[in-house]
Design a protein around this motif. Structure first.
Motif, PDB file in Angstrom:
ATOM      1  N   ALA A 211     -34.294  19.220 -34.875  1.00 36.57           N
ATOM      2  CA  ALA A 211     -33.488  19.617 -36.046  1.00 36.57           C
ATOM      3  C   ALA A 211     -33.585  18.652 -37.014  1.00 36.57           C
ATOM      4  CB  ALA A 211     -32.152  20.129 -35.582  1.00 36.57           C
ATOM      5  N   ALA A 212     -33.162  17.620 -36.580  1.00 36.06           N
ATOM      6  CA  ALA A 212     -33.051  16.398 -37.806  1.00 36.06           C
ATOM      7  C   ALA A 212     -34.326  16.052 -38.485  1.00 36.06           C
ATOM      8  CB  ALA A 212     -32.295  15.242 -37.213  1.00 36.06           C
ATOM      9  N   ALA A 213     -35.381  16.225 -37.571  1.00 39.18           N
ATOM     10  CA  ALA A 213     -36.661  15.701 -38.062  1.00 39.18           C
ATOM     11  C   ALA A 213     -37.652  16.757 -38.571  1.00 39.18           C
ATOM     12  CB  ALA A 213     -37.502  15.208 -36.776  1.00 39.18           C
ATOM     13  N   CYS A 214     -37.313  18.350 -38.032  1.00 43.03           N
ATOM     14  CA  CYS A 214     -38.105  19.339 -38.630  1.00 43.03           C
ATOM     15  C   CYS A 214     -37.397  20.048 -39.731  1.00 43.03           C
ATOM     16  CB  CYS A 214     -38.550  20.303 -37.622  1.00 43.03           C
ATOM     17  SG  CYS A 214     -39.461  19.254 -36.184  1.00 43.03           S
ATOM     18  N   ALA A 242     -29.737  24.345 -30.350  1.00 42.58           N
ATOM     19  CA  ALA A 242     -29.021  23.129 -30.075  1.00 42.58           C
ATOM     20  C   ALA A 242     -27.587  23.514 -29.665  1.00 42.58           C
ATOM     21  CB  ALA A 242     -29.037  21.991 -31.247  1.00 42.58           C
ATOM     22  N   ALA A 243     -26.974  24.406 -30.493  1.00 39.37           N
ATOM     23  CA  ALA A 243     -25.674  24.958 -30.484  1.00 39.37           C
ATOM     24  C   ALA A 243     -25.675  25.694 -29.173  1.00 39.37           C
ATOM     25  CB  ALA A 243     -25.350  25.697 -31.338  1.00 39.37           C
ATOM     26  N   HIS A 244     -26.430  26.584 -28.993  1.00 39.13           N
ATOM     27  CA  HIS A 244     -26.422  27.331 -27.438  1.00 39.13           C
ATOM     28  C   HIS A 244     -26.432  26.110 -26.407  1.00 39.13           C
ATOM     29  CE1 HIS A 244     -27.177  30.818 -24.808  1.00 39.13           C
ATOM     30  NE2 HIS A 244     -28.204  30.120 -24.362  1.00 39.13           N
ATOM     31  N   PHE A 245     -27.338  25.321 -26.191  1.00 40.64           N
ATOM     32  CA  PHE A 245     -27.551  24.639 -24.941  1.00 40.64           C
ATOM     33  C   PHE A 245     -27.027  23.394 -25.231  1.00 40.64           C
ATOM     34  CE2 PHE A 245     -31.527  27.163 -25.160  1.00 40.64           C
ATOM     35  CZ  PHE A 245     -31.392  27.619 -23.868  1.00 40.64           C
ATOM     36  N   SER A 246     -25.612  23.348 -25.910  1.00 38.15           N
ATOM     37  CA  SER A 246     -24.847  21.960 -25.841  1.00 38.15           C
ATOM     38  C   SER A 246     -23.944  22.042 -24.709  1.00 38.15           C
ATOM     39  CB  SER A 246     -23.661  22.357 -27.161  1.00 38.15           C
ATOM     40  OG  SER A 246     -22.739  23.545 -26.847  1.00 38.15           O
ATOM     41  N   ILE A 292     -27.745  15.692 -43.833  1.00 36.48           N
ATOM     42  CA  ILE A 292     -28.589  14.928 -44.569  1.00 36.48           C
ATOM     43  C   ILE A 292     -28.728  13.485 -44.015  1.00 36.48           C
ATOM     44  CG2 ILE A 292     -28.598  13.471 -46.995  1.00 36.48           C
ATOM     45  CD1 ILE A 292     -26.803  15.902 -48.057  1.00 36.48           C
ATOM     46  N   ARG A 293     -27.422  12.978 -43.379  1.00 39.91           N
ATOM     47  CA  ARG A 293     -27.677  11.758 -42.640  1.00 39.91           C
ATOM     48  C   ARG A 293     -28.719  11.993 -41.607  1.00 39.91           C
ATOM     49  NH1 ARG A 293     -23.446  10.897 -38.244  1.00 39.91           N
ATOM     50  NH2 ARG A 293     -24.718  12.286 -37.376  1.00 39.91           N
ATOM     51  N   ASP A 294     -28.740  12.837 -40.851  1.00 43.81           N
ATOM     52  CA  ASP A 294     -29.502  13.062 -39.625  1.00 43.81           C
ATOM     53  C   ASP A 294     -31.053  13.110 -40.241  1.00 43.81           C
ATOM     54  OD1 ASP A 294     -27.616  12.985 -37.845  1.00 43.81           O
ATOM     55  OD2 ASP A 294     -27.463  15.204 -37.656  1.00 43.81           O
ATOM     56  N   ARG A 295     -31.417  13.841 -41.229  1.00 40.33           N
ATOM     57  CA  ARG A 295     -32.516  13.903 -41.735  1.00 40.33           C
ATOM     58  C   ARG A 295     -32.944  12.323 -42.467  1.00 40.33           C
ATOM     59  NH1 ARG A 295     -34.307  19.254 -45.179  1.00 40.33           N
ATOM     60  NH2 ARG A 295     -33.781  20.571 -43.369  1.00 40.33           N
ATOM     61  N   LEU A 296     -32.462  11.508 -43.084  1.00 43.80           N
ATOM     62  CA  LEU A 296     -32.555  10.297 -43.437  1.00 43.80           C
ATOM     63  C   LEU A 296     -32.855   9.454 -42.288  1.00 43.80           C
ATOM     64  CD1 LEU A 296     -30.027   9.762 -46.328  1.00 43.80           C
ATOM     65  CD2 LEU A 296     -32.209  10.146 -46.743  1.00 43.80           C
TER      66      LEU A 296
END
Length: 316
Positions: A211-214, A242-246, A292-296
């Motif tokens: 999710a962070a990359a895409c 990601a939320a469902h399989f947490s 934003i942090r994860d994307r960076l």
């Protein structure tokens, strides 16, 4: 007569019918039905034999014949394969050849000239040591046959509902480091569908990284327990998956990720822009500090630097 008996009888009639028998319909007779059995070749050789990924009914007649005829069956786990062989009513010597023992392959091939190799499930040579055995056999000038059969990636790709005309199989992602970031960036950049394998205890983290990359809205699916009683395919965005399989997840897993939508900039195009400018752009689009942090970070920034830029952009 039950449906199953009727189908079996119909199949027998079809196999018994002469190749050009007139069925009375006036239509041109179809080509002859292929022979149900082709004799196994003589002499030394290596067979790669697919085994069911779940439902044991997915074993093929040819696989049974090869397993019965082999001098020995090499496998990753002798206990697991032994249980399968017992279920199938077969008794052959079992030899362990996994990632830790594959160096013994030349000696095993010399001792057992007609060797069948199976993985724990699915088609050998896909994300398992089978490929190394093939190389060893070819170096020894031994013929190699790969039987068609069960695999997890193709059913999961079809079940995802995502385009399957062109796709890239990623196997298992590296667990950490630059190589993992590079593979995640490749998934994000490509326009075709990507298919990955993942273990239950790493699924949540991988979906978060994807999710962070895409981007959190990229379409995806997760299929688990293929062909088993509790088979499930969950479709949605990477963020929702990601939320469902947490929580706790069980079973074998295949993740399918949609390709980059037309018009969306690829990560290599984003990389040329200033990180601060990207952070401001994402903040204006409504993303929060964490996203934003994860994307960076997916672009290669260190966590502290990415957080500082994300916080600054969100407060601007």
């Amino acid at each position: 007569m039950t449906d199953q008996q009727h189908q079996a009888g119909a199949a027998e009639d079809l196999l018994a019918r002469p190749a050009h028998e007139d069925d009375g319909s006036g239509a041109e007779a179809p080509d002859a039905v292929p022979e149900a059995r082709v004799p196994l070749p003589e002499g030394p050789r290596v067979w790669l034999v697919p085994t069911p990924v779940g439902n044991l009914g997915d074993i093929t007649l040819r696989a049974l014949e090869v397993l019965r005829a082999a001098d020995a069956v090499a496998c990753e786990d002798t206990r697991r394969t032994g249980a399968l062989m017992t279920h199938l009513g077969l008794r052959r010597p079992l030899v362990r050849l996994d990632a830790h023992t594959m160096h013994r392959a030349p000696q095993v091939l010399e001792r057992y000239p007609r060797l069948a190799y199976v993985s724990d499930a699915g088609t050998p040579g896909i994300s398992d040591p089978g490929a190394e055995l093939v190389r060893a056999a070819l170096e020894a000038d031994l013929p190699v046959e790969v039987l068609p059969g069960a695999t997890a990636l193709v059913p999961a790709l079809v079940l995802s509902g995502l385009p399957g005309g062109r796709f890239t199989f990623e196997g298992f992602l590296p667990r950490a480091g630059r190589e993992r970031k590079a593979r995640l960036a490749a998934v994000a950049a490509r326009s075709e569908t990507s298919v990955l394998y993942e273990s239950p205890h790493r699924l949540h983290a991988t979906l978060q990284d994807l999710a962070a990359a895409c981007g959190p809205e990229r379409g995806a699916s997760v299929t688990r327990e293929l062909s088993k009683r509790f088979e499930e395919t969950r479709r949605g965005t990477l963020e929702s998956l990601a939320a469902h399989f947490s929580g706790t997840v069980k079973g074998e897993l295949v993740v399918v990720v949609a390709g980059r939508p037309e018009g969306e900039r690829a990560p290599d195009e984003l990389a040329v822009a200033e990180p601060a400018a990207l952070a401001r752009e994402w903040a204006q689009a409504g993303l929060g500090v964490r996203d934003i942090r994860d994307r960076l970070m997916a672009q290669g920034l260190r966590k502290n630097d990415a957080y500082a830029l994300a916080l600054e952009a969100a407060q601007a």
